[in-house]
Design a protein around this motif. Structure first.
Motif, PDB file in Angstrom:
ATOM      1  N   ILE A 113      -4.900  -3.885   8.161  1.00 58.31           N
ATOM      2  CA  ILE A 113      -5.747  -2.838   7.566  1.00 58.31           C
ATOM      3  C   ILE A 113      -5.689  -1.573   8.413  1.00 58.31           C
ATOM      4  N   ASP A 114      -5.760  -1.731   9.739  1.00 59.71           N
ATOM      5  CA  ASP A 114      -5.634  -0.569  10.624  1.00 59.71           C
ATOM      6  C   ASP A 114      -4.302   0.133  10.413  1.00 59.71           C
ATOM      7  N   GLU A 115      -3.224  -0.646  10.259  1.00 58.66           N
ATOM      8  CA  GLU A 115      -1.910  -0.054  10.027  1.00 58.66           C
ATOM      9  C   GLU A 115      -1.881   0.732   8.720  1.00 58.66           C
ATOM     10  N   VAL A 116      -2.459   0.152   7.668  1.00 63.40           N
ATOM     11  CA  VAL A 116      -2.505   0.848   6.372  1.00 63.40           C
ATOM     12  C   VAL A 116      -3.292   2.145   6.502  1.00 63.40           C
ATOM     13  N   ARG A 117      -4.428   2.098   7.173  1.00 68.20           N
ATOM     14  CA  ARG A 117      -5.264   3.307   7.322  1.00 68.20           C
ATOM     15  C   ARG A 117      -4.566   4.381   8.144  1.00 68.20           C
ATOM     16  N   GLN A 118      -3.805   3.989   9.150  1.00 61.78           N
ATOM     17  CA  GLN A 118      -3.058   4.965   9.941  1.00 61.78           C
ATOM     18  C   GLN A 118      -1.934   5.590   9.121  1.00 61.78           C
ATOM     19  N   ARG A 119      -1.268   4.786   8.312  1.00 61.22           N
ATOM     20  CA  ARG A 119      -0.157   5.286   7.505  1.00 61.22           C
ATOM     21  C   ARG A 119      -0.637   6.157   6.359  1.00 61.22           C
ATOM     22  N   HIS A 120      -1.846   5.867   5.854  1.00 58.76           N
ATOM     23  CA  HIS A 120      -2.360   6.567   4.671  1.00 58.76           C
ATOM     24  C   HIS A 120      -3.831   6.945   4.879  1.00 58.76           C
TER      25      HIS A 120
ATOM     26  N   HIS B 144      -8.602   5.423   0.317  1.00 55.62           N
ATOM     27  CA  HIS B 144      -9.882   4.743   0.533  1.00 55.62           C
ATOM     28  C   HIS B 144      -9.618   3.240   0.479  1.00 55.62           C
ATOM     29  N   VAL B 145      -9.843   2.561   1.608  1.00 57.61           N
ATOM     30  CA  VAL B 145      -9.554   1.135   1.725  1.00 57.61           C
ATOM     31  C   VAL B 145     -10.855   0.360   1.881  1.00 57.61           C
ATOM     32  N   GLN B 146     -11.066  -0.568   0.978  1.00 54.04           N
ATOM     33  CA  GLN B 146     -12.219  -1.472   1.038  1.00 54.04           C
ATOM     34  C   GLN B 146     -11.668  -2.888   1.158  1.00 54.04           C
ATOM     35  N   VAL B 147     -12.286  -3.706   2.002  1.00 60.25           N
ATOM     36  CA  VAL B 147     -11.854  -5.091   2.185  1.00 60.25           C
ATOM     37  C   VAL B 147     -13.048  -5.995   1.909  1.00 60.25           C
TER      38      VAL B 147
ATOM     39  N   CYS C 271       0.820  -1.216   0.000  1.00 58.09           N
ATOM     40  CA  CYS C 271       0.000   0.000   0.000  1.00 58.09           C
ATOM     41  C   CYS C 271       0.850   1.262   0.000  1.00 58.09           C
ATOM     42  N   ASP C 272       2.011   1.225   0.657  1.00 56.72           N
ATOM     43  CA  ASP C 272       2.936   2.367   0.586  1.00 56.72           C
ATOM     44  C   ASP C 272       3.296   2.655  -0.871  1.00 56.72           C
ATOM     45  N   ALA C 273       3.625   1.594  -1.610  1.00 55.93           N
ATOM     46  CA  ALA C 273       4.003   1.756  -3.018  1.00 55.93           C
ATOM     47  C   ALA C 273       2.830   2.254  -3.849  1.00 55.93           C
ATOM     48  N   LEU C 274       1.626   1.770  -3.554  1.00 55.81           N
ATOM     49  CA  LEU C 274       0.445   2.217  -4.302  1.00 55.81           C
ATOM     50  C   LEU C 274       0.202   3.704  -4.105  1.00 55.81           C
ATOM     51  N   VAL C 275       0.264   4.144  -2.874  1.00 56.13           N
ATOM     52  CA  VAL C 275       0.051   5.569  -2.580  1.00 56.13           C
ATOM     53  C   VAL C 275       1.127   6.407  -3.257  1.00 56.13           C
TER      54      VAL C 275
END
Length: 121
Positions: free
Chosen positions: A85-92, A96-99, A53-57
């Motif tokens: 998922i929580d880690e991704v949302r905190q970092r970015h 918009h994250v959908q699972v 997700c870091d690379a995607l952003v």
């Protein structure tokens, strides 16, 4: 907004383990060329989900759908994935994250598997 799909799997020390995931990613890319498709793993293979997700952003992706490619819903899907998922949302926070539910819970997948099994029986 650029969007992506991330196929999320367990990972393995055996590099051949990921071949079906890569094949699924290739099929998705063929069917939806405008959607970026990536694979990420819980352990033993790269990239991990936060790194992916870091690379995607960094590449300008604004929305991601994470698809847990688990047939059964065990501890990894119930506990590890929500933590990641929580880690991704905190970092970015702007991403918009959908699972989705794990693929093993999808009726259409189970129906397709049942049909394929019957064809081979």
């Amino acid at each position: 907004m650029k969007r992506a799909v991330v196929l999320f799997g367990h990972g393995s020390r055996d590099p051949q383990w990921r071949e079906p995931m890569d094949a699924l990613a290739a099929r998705l890319r063929q069917r939806a060329p405008a959607v970026e498709v990536f694979c990420a793993f819980l352990e033993l293979q790269a990239p991990d989900l936060p790194g992916c997700c870091d690379a995607l952003v960094a590449d300008g992706i604004g929305a991601v759908t994470i698809v847990p490619v688990f047939f059964g819903v065990g501890r990894h899907a119930r506990e590890d994935l929500p933590r990641l998922i929580d880690e991704v949302r905190q970092r970015h926070p702007g991403l918009h994250v959908q699972v989705t539910p794990a693929v093993g819970e999808w009726d259409e997948l189970l129906d397709g598997l049942a049909e394929a099994i019957l064809k081979r029986s």
